[in-house]
Design a protein around this motif. Sequence first.
Motif, PDB file in Angstrom:
ATOM      1  N   ASN A   6      -2.126  13.966 -15.483  1.00 25.79           N
ATOM      2  CA  ASN A   6      -2.515  14.524 -14.186  1.00 25.79           C
ATOM      3  C   ASN A   6      -2.311  13.511 -13.062  1.00 25.79           C
ATOM      4  N   ALA A   7      -2.719  12.273 -13.346  1.00 27.76           N
ATOM      5  CA  ALA A   7      -2.599  11.232 -12.325  1.00 27.76           C
ATOM      6  C   ALA A   7      -1.137  11.053 -11.935  1.00 27.76           C
ATOM      7  N   HIS A   8      -0.265  11.130 -12.940  1.00 23.70           N
ATOM      8  CA  HIS A   8       1.161  10.940 -12.680  1.00 23.70           C
ATOM      9  C   HIS A   8       1.688  12.033 -11.755  1.00 23.70           C
ATOM     10  N   GLU A   9       1.210  13.267 -11.995  1.00 26.33           N
ATOM     11  CA  GLU A   9       1.683  14.371 -11.167  1.00 26.33           C
ATOM     12  C   GLU A   9       1.130  14.289  -9.747  1.00 26.33           C
ATOM     13  N   ILE A  10      -0.148  13.893  -9.648  1.00 28.89           N
ATOM     14  CA  ILE A  10      -0.770  13.875  -8.329  1.00 28.89           C
ATOM     15  C   ILE A  10      -0.355  12.629  -7.548  1.00 28.89           C
ATOM     16  N   HIS A  11      -0.232  11.514  -8.255  1.00 30.46           N
ATOM     17  CA  HIS A  11       0.095  10.255  -7.592  1.00 30.46           C
ATOM     18  C   HIS A  11       1.331   9.613  -8.219  1.00 30.46           C
ATOM     19  N   PRO A  12       2.503  10.189  -7.970  1.00 31.88           N
ATOM     20  CA  PRO A  12       3.713   9.583  -8.524  1.00 31.88           C
ATOM     21  C   PRO A  12       3.966   8.233  -7.858  1.00 31.88           C
ATOM     22  N   ASP A  13       4.650   7.345  -8.570  1.00 33.69           N
ATOM     23  CA  ASP A  13       5.023   6.061  -7.980  1.00 33.69           C
ATOM     24  C   ASP A  13       5.906   6.290  -6.763  1.00 33.69           C
ATOM     25  N   GLY A  14       5.860   5.362  -5.837  1.00 38.30           N
ATOM     26  CA  GLY A  14       6.711   5.493  -4.661  1.00 38.30           C
ATOM     27  C   GLY A  14       6.711   4.227  -3.835  1.00 38.30           C
ATOM     28  N   LEU A 227      -2.678  -0.953   6.710  1.00 36.32           N
ATOM     29  CA  LEU A 227      -1.710  -1.231   7.774  1.00 36.32           C
ATOM     30  C   LEU A 227      -1.991  -0.549   9.113  1.00 36.32           C
ATOM     31  N   THR A 228      -2.987   0.340   9.173  1.00 40.41           N
ATOM     32  CA  THR A 228      -3.227   1.113  10.387  1.00 40.41           C
ATOM     33  C   THR A 228      -3.272   0.249  11.649  1.00 40.41           C
ATOM     34  N   HIS A 229      -3.943  -0.917  11.556  1.00 46.91           N
ATOM     35  CA  HIS A 229      -4.113  -1.762  12.743  1.00 46.91           C
ATOM     36  C   HIS A 229      -2.841  -2.541  13.101  1.00 46.91           C
ATOM     37  N   LEU A 230      -1.772  -2.364  12.310  1.00 44.62           N
ATOM     38  CA  LEU A 230      -0.534  -3.093  12.599  1.00 44.62           C
ATOM     39  C   LEU A 230       0.546  -2.156  13.182  1.00 44.62           C
ATOM     40  N   GLU A 231       0.113  -1.050  13.732  1.00 48.83           N
ATOM     41  CA  GLU A 231       1.025  -0.068  14.346  1.00 48.83           C
ATOM     42  C   GLU A 231       2.177   0.317  13.417  1.00 48.83           C
ATOM     43  N   PRO A 232       1.827   0.872  12.247  1.00 43.49           N
ATOM     44  CA  PRO A 232       2.888   1.196  11.276  1.00 43.49           C
ATOM     45  C   PRO A 232       3.641   2.478  11.639  1.00 43.49           C
ATOM     46  N   VAL A 233       4.939   2.481  11.384  1.00 36.30           N
ATOM     47  CA  VAL A 233       5.734   3.715  11.441  1.00 36.30           C
ATOM     48  C   VAL A 233       6.464   3.827  10.105  1.00 36.30           C
ATOM     49  N   VAL A 234       6.190   4.904   9.375  1.00 33.45           N
ATOM     50  CA  VAL A 234       6.839   5.093   8.078  1.00 33.45           C
ATOM     51  C   VAL A 234       8.256   5.618   8.306  1.00 33.45           C
ATOM     52  N   LEU A 235       9.245   4.887   7.788  1.00 27.82           N
ATOM     53  CA  LEU A 235      10.640   5.311   7.934  1.00 27.82           C
ATOM     54  C   LEU A 235      11.025   6.285   6.832  1.00 27.82           C
ATOM     55  N   ASP A 236      10.680   5.948   5.605  1.00 27.04           N
ATOM     56  CA  ASP A 236      10.926   6.897   4.511  1.00 27.04           C
ATOM     57  C   ASP A 236      10.118   6.527   3.272  1.00 27.04           C
ATOM     58  N   ARG A 237      10.127   7.475   2.321  1.00 28.88           N
ATOM     59  CA  ARG A 237       9.415   7.269   1.060  1.00 28.88           C
ATOM     60  C   ARG A 237      10.426   7.436  -0.061  1.00 28.88           C
ATOM     61  N   LEU A 238      10.533   6.409  -0.876  1.00 30.56           N
ATOM     62  CA  LEU A 238      11.513   6.401  -1.959  1.00 30.56           C
ATOM     63  C   LEU A 238      10.767   6.556  -3.282  1.00 30.56           C
ATOM     64  N   PRO A 239      11.210   7.458  -4.161  1.00 26.55           N
ATOM     65  CA  PRO A 239      10.577   7.470  -5.487  1.00 26.55           C
ATOM     66  C   PRO A 239      11.030   6.231  -6.262  1.00 26.55           C
ATOM     67  N   VAL A 240      10.163   5.630  -7.042  1.00 21.37           N
ATOM     68  CA  VAL A 240      10.570   4.487  -7.866  1.00 21.37           C
ATOM     69  C   VAL A 240      10.218   4.785  -9.318  1.00 21.37           C
ATOM     70  N   CYS A 241      11.038   4.305 -10.237  1.00 14.36           N
ATOM     71  CA  CYS A 241      10.711   4.504 -11.648  1.00 14.36           C
ATOM     72  C   CYS A 241      11.447   3.500 -12.525  1.00 14.36           C
ATOM     73  N   TYR A 242      10.958   3.386 -13.758  1.00 11.71           N
ATOM     74  CA  TYR A 242      11.607   2.533 -14.748  1.00 11.71           C
ATOM     75  C   TYR A 242      12.716   3.342 -15.389  1.00 11.71           C
TER      76      TYR A 242
END
Length: 306
Positions: A6-14, A227-242
């Motif tokens: 379940n954890a894997h499905e809800i919180h995949p690596d990234g 990171l909120t206090h460092l004015e973050p802007v998310v550029l993209d989210r990459l899936p990562v895996c072995y």
Amino acid sequence: MENNVNAHEIHPDGLLRLTLFEGQARAFLIESTHLVERARSIHHLSRTATAALGRTLTLTSVLGAMLKGENESVTVRVEGDGPAGLMLAVGKPDGTVKGFVSHPFEDVPRRGEKLDVGGLVGHTGTLTVIKDLRLKDPYIGQVPLVSGEIGEDFAMYFTSSEQTPSLVSVGVLVADEVVSAGGLVIQLMPGASESCIASIENSAGMFMDISKTMRDYHLEGACEQLLTHLEPVVLDRLPVCYRCGCSREKVEDMLMTLGEKELGDMIKEQNGAQVDCHFCNTVRRFSADDLNNLILRLKREGQTNV
Ligand SMILES: [Zn+2]
């Protein structure tokens, strides 16, 4: 087990790629729990080896994400004088990573509460980064190990070899299995202001327990927490895996590069061949007939080439 699925499905690596303070710094935040667990189960790693290789895989994944070209790759070699022996990891821009350690079962006593990663890796040695950028020669950077704790060693590599001042935090929380793993790399861009540098330096303490932060908040939540206090802007989210990516076909191609004579010797002396993949622990056997077929293919290709 069910919880894990379940954890894997809800919180995949990234991996999140971000800019901070309007581009004065960039950041890579990675949750690598499942990929480190995969490495642990493939290699039957001891607890400290799980933390050592897990930290290395996590940061190699970040190095992979820094590459630009599709077919590029980065290989990290950690060679310390500790009982772990050589640790090697390979990362790619698609977020896949693989690795191994020479002595996966070796362990060392804890140092207080903490797993003694530096004790297992060794405090003296080298960290080498080899980037295959599809140019004539690979880029190679090497630094002496700072502590063998991996995070500090990578920070030294970025700062001294790539001349990019960097803050690195990486951690693996491991019980019988991997509970959580993650990392954060923040790099200052040329011309970063004093106030930007000070804000990042003042936050360093918050980043120390990155594996616990990942356990409690996971990737997007950790981004908000840290990171909120460092004015973050998310550029993209990459899936990562072995992922190893080896196959019987690739091993056949490799065997064929040995040439007719060498293959003939293998048939005579061992009645076949066995090829082990260090990254995924797959054992592949080739019978004398298999090798004879490869020799036939070599002969056929030799004729078409003439
Ligand atoms: Zn493999």
